[in-house]
Design an enzyme around this catalytic site. Structure first.
Site, PDB file in Angstrom:
ATOM      1  CD  GLU A  71      -2.676  -1.315   2.550  1.00 48.72           C
ATOM      2  OE1 GLU A  71      -2.696  -0.344   3.315  1.00 48.72           O
ATOM      3  OE2 GLU A  71      -3.322  -2.355   2.772  1.00 48.72           O
ATOM      4  CD  GLU A 103      -4.905  -7.734   2.374  1.00 47.58           C
ATOM      5  OE1 GLU A 103      -5.711  -6.973   2.941  1.00 47.58           O
ATOM      6  OE2 GLU A 103      -3.680  -7.483   2.332  1.00 47.58           O
TER       7      GLU A 103
HETATM    8  O1  G3I Z   1      -2.633  -7.366  19.328  1.00 49.84           O
HETATM    9  C1  G3I Z   1      -3.169  -6.164  19.930  1.00 49.84           C
HETATM   10  C2  G3I Z   1      -3.651  -6.459  21.319  1.00 49.84           C
HETATM   11  O2  G3I Z   1      -2.533  -6.825  22.142  1.00 49.84           O
HETATM   12  C3  G3I Z   1      -4.328  -5.215  21.883  1.00 49.84           C
HETATM   13  O3  G3I Z   1      -4.883  -5.522  23.150  1.00 49.84           O
HETATM   14  C4  G3I Z   1      -5.434  -4.767  20.934  1.00 49.84           C
HETATM   15  C5  G3I Z   1      -6.030  -3.475  21.464  1.00 49.84           C
HETATM   16  O4  G3I Z   1      -6.865  -2.950  20.454  1.00 49.84           O
HETATM   17  O5  G3I Z   1      -4.911  -4.504  19.621  1.00 49.84           O
HETATM   18  C6  G3I Z   1      -4.334  -5.687  19.065  1.00 49.84           C
HETATM   19  O6  G3I Z   1      -3.810  -5.362  17.807  1.00 49.84           O
HETATM   20  C7  G3I Z   1      -4.812  -5.259  16.791  1.00 49.84           C
HETATM   21  C8  G3I Z   1      -4.422  -6.218  15.656  1.00 49.84           C
HETATM   22  O7  G3I Z   1      -5.305  -6.056  14.534  1.00 49.84           O
HETATM   23  C9  G3I Z   1      -4.439  -7.674  16.099  1.00 49.84           C
HETATM   24  O8  G3I Z   1      -5.749  -8.015  16.444  1.00 49.84           O
HETATM   25  C10 G3I Z   1      -4.792  -3.821  16.274  1.00 49.84           C
HETATM   26  O9  G3I Z   1      -5.322  -2.974  17.281  1.00 49.84           O
HETATM   27  C11 G3I Z   1      -5.686  -3.709  15.030  1.00 49.84           C
HETATM   28  O10 G3I Z   1      -5.536  -2.426  14.449  1.00 49.84           O
HETATM   29  C12 G3I Z   1      -5.205  -4.731  13.996  1.00 49.84           C
HETATM   30  O11 G3I Z   1      -6.093  -4.650  12.892  1.00 49.84           O
HETATM   31  C13 G3I Z   1      -5.588  -5.305  11.716  1.00 49.84           C
HETATM   32  C14 G3I Z   1      -5.440  -4.234  10.616  1.00 49.84           C
HETATM   33  O12 G3I Z   1      -4.978  -4.867   9.398  1.00 49.84           O
HETATM   34  C15 G3I Z   1      -4.438  -3.192  11.012  1.00 49.84           C
HETATM   35  O13 G3I Z   1      -4.493  -2.152  10.068  1.00 49.84           O
HETATM   36  C16 G3I Z   1      -6.604  -6.348  11.263  1.00 49.84           C
HETATM   37  O14 G3I Z   1      -6.684  -7.394  12.215  1.00 49.84           O
HETATM   38  C17 G3I Z   1      -6.194  -6.905   9.907  1.00 49.84           C
HETATM   39  O15 G3I Z   1      -7.206  -7.759   9.389  1.00 49.84           O
HETATM   40  C18 G3I Z   1      -5.962  -5.779   8.904  1.00 49.84           C
HETATM   41  O16 G3I Z   1      -5.498  -6.336   7.706  1.00 49.84           O
HETATM   42  C19 G3I Z   1      -5.090  -5.396   6.691  1.00 49.84           C
HETATM   43  C20 G3I Z   1      -3.969  -6.045   5.893  1.00 49.84           C
HETATM   44  O17 G3I Z   1      -2.917  -6.410   6.759  1.00 49.84           O
HETATM   45  C21 G3I Z   1      -3.496  -5.121   4.782  1.00 49.84           C
HETATM   46  N1  G3I Z   1      -4.612  -4.750   3.910  1.00 49.84           N
HETATM   47  C22 G3I Z   1      -5.747  -4.147   4.639  1.00 49.84           C
HETATM   48  C23 G3I Z   1      -6.251  -5.083   5.724  1.00 49.84           C
HETATM   49  C24 G3I Z   1      -7.444  -4.485   6.440  1.00 49.84           C
HETATM   50  O18 G3I Z   1      -7.073  -3.325   7.133  1.00 49.84           O
END
Ligand code: G3I
Length: 365
Positions: A162, A269
């Site tokens: 991205e 994705e």
């Molecule tokens: O692991 C921490 C946890 O320790 C903490 O307590 C919690 C508090 O909110 O956050 C957790 O991390 C989260 C992580 O996912 C794991 O669950 C992050 O906040 C959260 O922002 C993160 O979201 C991920 C997102 O990318 C980040 O931008 C989504 O799961 C994931 O599906 C998403 O995937 C992305 C691809 O990698 C790239 N393309 C877009 C796609 C959707 O955004």
């Protein structure tokens, strides 16, 4: 003799009915056909995973339906390299071990991204912004360490994720990577990933690929990099779509433009939201109150999945994989985007891990 034949036939019937019951209890389609079987002559079908779904019914569903996995978060820069001298490979290792045990391919995701990147990487020990040389050295060390660890186990990497801007007037996304290094970090990331594992297929991965302006920028960047000998070997189209977008025409044009590059393509994705497509996060509105998975929403989603997979099959000579983003409607990143806490149902399996109408639409061809 006769008695023994009748007796053994009854035993066989008893055994078969036992297997039928066991499979039905596991919620498996008795036919045993999974997505990977329906698409074996087209492309691998994958799913993004986290360590917590690698057991129980979810693990069974992954193994029966898919032949590829992508770590949803565990190999991103922040989770895997939280501090300069500390790597956390536990999640990535458990996903790779699960995949190898079950003969699944593994896509690595992602070596360089503006999101989920650890804050330390851009700062020196005084808290000031690091120089271009220091940041590139850190990126090289990160990529070399991570790719080397999984060399020969991960067949494809989303090397850079991205970097193209969604703003019409901007080419590259205005990230800390770009501000500190200029665009050179992109070619360096591919060069170092290739040096660490020459056998891995290296992807540039991005979303909103159906937008003709963004698509043209992606294609221009890939062409320019390849013209300089940079090993951008494949393109990932994320495929975060909705029941109402893309249209068949948009999809067809998107594939025609990318296929013209003659590079391997993958949908990396895929999910299809039951709500009208939106590109920006926003607060909740009154109209968000209805989060039911109504028959209208289910039918609209099934029709979009049918349309998409018809195009995927048509471009099977360019398309080398389709990966779903999340396993079932139990959990999707879309439950919190674009609206925090608005339940979505974007996948082929419901919250009980049962196939939905969308599944039938995908495998009926
Ligand atoms: O692991 C921490 C946890 O320790 C903490 O307590 C919690 C508090 O909110 O956050 C957790 O991390 C989260 C992580 O996912 C794991 O669950 C992050 O906040 C959260 O922002 C993160 O979201 C991920 C997102 O990318 C980040 O931008 C989504 O799961 C994931 O599906 C998403 O995937 C992305 C691809 O990698 C790239 N393309 C877009 C796609 C959707 O955004």
């Amino acid at each position: 003799m006769k008695f023994r034949q009748v007796h053994s036939r009854n035993i066989t019937k008893l055994l078969l009915s036992g297997i039928f019951v066991a499979l039905s209890c596991l919620g498996q389609k008795v036919s045993g056909q999974g997505l990977k079987d329906y698409y074996r002559s087209f492309f691998p079908v994958g799913v993004s995973v986290s360590p917590r779904i690698l057991q129980g019914g979810e693990a069974q569903l992954i193994i029966s339906q898919f032949n590829s996995v992508t770590p949803e978060n565990d190999m991103k820069m922040g989770p895997i390299h939280p501090r300069e001298n500390e790597y956390n490979f536990r999640g990535g290792d458990s996903i790779v071990a699960f995949a190898l045990r079950n003969k699944l391919k593994v896509r690595g995701h992602t070596l360089c991204w503006h999101n989920q990147v650890p804050a330390w990487i851009f700062k020196d020990d005084k808290g000031d912004t690091v120089s271009k040389a220091v940041l590139l050295k850190r990126l090289k060390d990160h990529i070399t360490t991570v790719v080397t660890r999984y060399k020969g186990k991960i067949y494809a990497w989303d090397v850079v994720n991205e970097v193209i801007s969604d703003k019409k007037e901007e080419f590259y996304r205005n990230s800390a990577w770009l501000r500190i290094c200029g665009p050179e970090f992109i070619e360096k990331a591919f060069q170092w990933a290739h040096e660490a594992d020459p056998g891995a297929l290296l992807f540039y991965n991005d979303y909103n690929e159906i937008d003709p302006v963004k698509r043209a920028k992606i294609i221009r960047m890939v062409k320019d990099l390849r013209a300089k000998g940079v090993p951008v070997q494949a393109i990932g189209l994320q495929g975060h779509w909705a029941f109402n977008e893309p249209s068949e025409e948009q999809l067809e044009k998107t594939f025609a433009d990318f296929a013209a590059l003659k590079l391997p393509l993958q949908i990396t994705e895929l999910d299809i939201s039951v709500y009208p497509k939106e590109h920006e996060a926003r607060g909740r509105k009154g109209s968000d109150a209805d989060t039911s998975f109504s028959p209208e929403r289910e039918n609209g989603q099934a029709e979009q999945y049918r349309r998409c997979f018809a195009v995927f099959r048509k471009y099977k000579n360019s398309l080398t994989g389709v990966t779903f983003w999340n396993l079932s409607d139990r959990r999707s990143w879309l439950d919190n985007f674009p609206v925090e806490g608005r339940k979505d149902y974007p996948l082929l399996f419901d919250r009980n891990l049962q196939p939905k109408k969308a599944f039938t639409a995908v495998v009926s061809f």
